[in-house]
Design an enzyme around this catalytic site. Sequence first.
Site, PDB file in Angstrom:
ATOM      1  N   LYS A  36      -1.775 -16.011   1.241  1.00 52.42           N
ATOM      2  CA  LYS A  36      -2.593 -15.609   2.048  1.00 52.42           C
ATOM      3  C   LYS A  36      -2.056 -14.624   3.040  1.00 52.42           C
ATOM      4  O   LYS A  36      -3.083 -13.720   3.355  1.00 52.42           O
ATOM      5  CB  LYS A  36      -2.905 -16.883   3.162  1.00 52.42           C
ATOM      6  CG  LYS A  36      -1.943 -17.049   4.211  1.00 52.42           C
ATOM      7  CD  LYS A  36      -2.301 -18.325   4.888  1.00 52.42           C
ATOM      8  CE  LYS A  36      -0.858 -18.788   5.499  1.00 52.42           C
ATOM      9  NZ  LYS A  36      -0.684 -18.395   6.770  1.00 52.42           N
ATOM     10  N   THR A  37      -0.649 -14.391   3.189  1.00 59.43           N
ATOM     11  CA  THR A  37      -0.106 -13.304   3.904  1.00 59.43           C
ATOM     12  C   THR A  37      -0.455 -11.998   3.128  1.00 59.43           C
ATOM     13  O   THR A  37      -0.798 -11.027   3.714  1.00 59.43           O
ATOM     14  CB  THR A  37       1.308 -13.353   4.000  1.00 59.43           C
ATOM     15  OG1 THR A  37       1.358 -14.710   4.658  1.00 59.43           O
ATOM     16  CG2 THR A  37       1.668 -12.418   4.854  1.00 59.43           C
ATOM     17  N   ASP A 216      -4.342 -15.639  11.922  1.00 56.53           N
ATOM     18  CA  ASP A 216      -3.569 -16.321  10.877  1.00 56.53           C
ATOM     19  C   ASP A 216      -3.717 -17.895  11.348  1.00 56.53           C
ATOM     20  O   ASP A 216      -3.361 -18.004  12.525  1.00 56.53           O
ATOM     21  CB  ASP A 216      -2.341 -15.668  10.702  1.00 56.53           C
ATOM     22  CG  ASP A 216      -1.642 -16.241   9.459  1.00 56.53           C
ATOM     23  OD1 ASP A 216      -2.487 -16.639   8.430  1.00 56.53           O
ATOM     24  OD2 ASP A 216      -0.483 -16.021   9.320  1.00 56.53           O
ATOM     25  N   GLU A 217      -3.269 -18.544  10.386  1.00 53.12           N
ATOM     26  CA  GLU A 217      -3.082 -20.143  10.942  1.00 53.12           C
ATOM     27  C   GLU A 217      -4.018 -20.631  11.426  1.00 53.12           C
ATOM     28  O   GLU A 217      -3.646 -21.298  12.622  1.00 53.12           O
ATOM     29  CB  GLU A 217      -1.551 -20.330  11.292  1.00 53.12           C
ATOM     30  CG  GLU A 217      -0.467 -19.834  10.498  1.00 53.12           C
ATOM     31  CD  GLU A 217      -0.036 -20.561   9.424  1.00 53.12           C
ATOM     32  OE1 GLU A 217      -0.780 -21.767   9.226  1.00 53.12           O
ATOM     33  OE2 GLU A 217       0.716 -20.311   8.835  1.00 53.12           O
ATOM     34  N   GLN A 251      -3.531 -28.309   6.718  1.00 51.13           N
ATOM     35  CA  GLN A 251      -2.034 -28.150   7.132  1.00 51.13           C
ATOM     36  C   GLN A 251      -2.123 -27.922   8.684  1.00 51.13           C
ATOM     37  O   GLN A 251      -1.197 -27.393   9.209  1.00 51.13           O
ATOM     38  CB  GLN A 251      -1.440 -26.648   6.576  1.00 51.13           C
ATOM     39  CG  GLN A 251      -1.221 -26.779   4.994  1.00 51.13           C
ATOM     40  CD  GLN A 251      -0.198 -25.587   4.517  1.00 51.13           C
ATOM     41  OE1 GLN A 251       0.672 -25.364   4.961  1.00 51.13           O
ATOM     42  NE2 GLN A 251      -0.907 -24.825   3.766  1.00 51.13           N
ATOM     43  N   ARG A 610       6.127 -27.554   0.199  1.00 49.26           N
ATOM     44  CA  ARG A 610       6.962 -26.561   0.445  1.00 49.26           C
ATOM     45  C   ARG A 610       7.901 -26.199  -0.772  1.00 49.26           C
ATOM     46  O   ARG A 610       8.723 -25.329  -0.976  1.00 49.26           O
ATOM     47  CB  ARG A 610       8.216 -27.138   1.651  1.00 49.26           C
ATOM     48  CG  ARG A 610       7.637 -27.266   2.944  1.00 49.26           C
ATOM     49  CD  ARG A 610       6.818 -26.124   3.311  1.00 49.26           C
ATOM     50  NE  ARG A 610       5.422 -26.271   3.170  1.00 49.26           N
ATOM     51  CZ  ARG A 610       4.327 -25.246   3.189  1.00 49.26           C
ATOM     52  NH1 ARG A 610       4.835 -24.031   3.722  1.00 49.26           N
ATOM     53  NH2 ARG A 610       3.087 -25.578   3.012  1.00 49.26           N
TER      54      ARG A 610
END
Length: 736
Positions: A36-37, A216-217, A251, A610
Amino acid sequence: MPDADDYLALLNPEQKAAVIQEGAPLLILAGAGSGKTRVITTKIAYLIGRKQVQPYSILAVTFTKKAAKEMQDRAVALEPLAANAQIRTFHSFGSWFLRKYAEEAGIDKNFTVYDDDDMATLVSKAVPALSRQEAAKAAHRIALAKDFCLTPDSKNLVDIESSPDFPEIYAAYEKRLRSTGNVDFGDLILLPVLVLNDREQIRMQMHYRFRVIMVDEYQDSNVAQFKLLQALSGAEENAGVYVCVVGDDDQSIYRFRGAEVQNILTFQQNFPGTELIRLERNYRSTGCILAAADRIVSNNENRLGKTLRAERGNGNPPVLVFLPTQDDEAAFCAELIMKAYKKGCPYHDWAILYRTNAQSLEFETEFLHRKIPYTVVGSLKFYEREEIKDILAFLALIANPRDEIAFRRIVNKPAHGIGEKTQDTVVEYMKDHAGTAGGGELRSGLIAACRECAKSMSKKAQRGLTDFVSVIDDLTVYFDSAAAGKLSVFIEKTAERSGLLEYHSSQDEISGTQRAANIQELINSAVLYPCTRQGLTDFLDAIELDREIEIPGKEHDADTVTLITIHNTKGLEFSRVIITGLENGIFPRQDKTGSDLEEERRLFYVGITRARDELYITSCSVRRLYGRTEYMQPSQFLLEAGKDVFRILGTPPSTYGNDTFPAALHDGEPRKTAGDSLSALWCSGTRLYHDDWGYGQIIKTGYTSGEYVITVQFENGTCRQFMPQYQAHSLMIIHE
DNA sequence: CCCGTCGTTATTTTT
DNA sequence: TAACGACGGG
């Protein structure tokens, strides 16, 4: 000039679609490890390079400074002009906005930001009837109220805190806070929302300035942040601002801090015409790991739904390990890591994850013992340390002389005989005279008040106040004459002249702390700032708004195992991950039901995703908890996932599925307590695996001088005796 | 004002 | 268990 086609060619079809989409609000549901980044940064580059969007009219917001920096760096690498885009955290945007419109927001242009601790102090000053604990609780509720965009007169305040006194406390706090000219963290979002909603003029200016807004997030945004986005986008007045948010509802793990999953779940309703793009290709983890993650999160009802697909093969299944006690857990982890290290796997490939900070202790002890280098992430924050807060308070008071909290913190440190009574008198005097005494008085605030009050006080207090004022005066003179110098030199001067350096150095000798070194670290961190008012506010801002920035002694290239709470792992990845303490009551924490339980489940999901290559999950049957020995049950999440997604080591307790307990119960030794479960666990016939000897089977058990001893016949012919109590870590019970 | 002792209380925490 | 706050004596 970079060619846009180069970077577009690196994207998969969904990523590319997300980058070139335009004309309607966009919601990108980006699963863990789906790049996504890369999408956001490419989009920024694309808008500038291909769509002639002015860089400064792009606003991209993140939640952490680290994320903002990474985004900026990566965007600039693709498109140098992205250096002029506004890539900030929500709070630093708020700070920027409030300095610009301080007057409209009713605050001091030189405001500093109060943290939770400062808030609690201010509450107890505003409402002296409250105990320290009650004040801290009220402060917490006020912060939460602000996250939900509620003011003291909001009706919905009861949803935050039902106590009838609460609105009054909140109002008293606000009044007191406004008199200092400062803000708290919540204000950095809330005040801009109020100003924007109130002032059409300012809103228009913002719409004119920012034509593209990306968040973002987004799953971790709170209600206030949603309202800020709404105001900035002018969605309701056809401002034509393009909005793109990226997030993963699975998340969302900061509900307890006011994050509102609903924001992402209802984005499409709030921004009509929204296009939705899912990024479901996972480039991080192996398929087996993702399968386990998916099993877990599928148990949640409240989600938009998405399925991650592994792009890098299946790999090995996650290993679920059942262990007798937490000591065995720590030993198991240490053993696993050491074994891998001997085969060439560096320590930094590993991360040990736990639900609560307190759980790090067992690992620290064990690792210290075995000389495994480790780094504990995030437990003791640099900026929260007493010595750092002291120095910062001095600086804050010089920046804003109305800062009551900073004043109280350092006026009597080191002790000068200025008690609380004297402090109260000075603060009251300032508040009584601030409005009437004209600009000069207002500017010098509490310092002027000290001078005035000293005249009518006892010898002792008079002397103390005079001393204090002369310290401030000296420093101010120095500050004004050092405009060409570095801020770090001024801070050093402050540390010395205030006596704080000496005070804390002497504390170091008493309690063996590192306070002087920490102060030095703070000084070092200011070398790049000029010794000017602007430099000072910028520095304080940077510290307040980026509390991760100062981690002394954190060498990035050091080869260490990472010990970290699952919350802190967001955005990180490791080759090998061990998630520990999968027991009911620990993870999920007890009393979690409904949507709270769903959040715990998401937390587990975050932890699992992770891991790049190897994932281990541990669960103990006995754990020392608050000084008590508790018998634990495996986490319900393990049952939900199903056995088939794991490779199981150790002996699962009977509550884990239908497995019968080993026949060892009849082995002759009574099973009294968990300590004696040794004989139950390590019984004749049990199959084992040993690091050095390979597979084997217990052929004999017994006691030698009080210690439980087992005899193992290995397949390679070796026969050896072990004391499982001490050697459990090198022996693994094979269950299958 | 400092230091010791006793009693209480245990999440997660981007900013 | 441990760590931290509240309180009282020197």
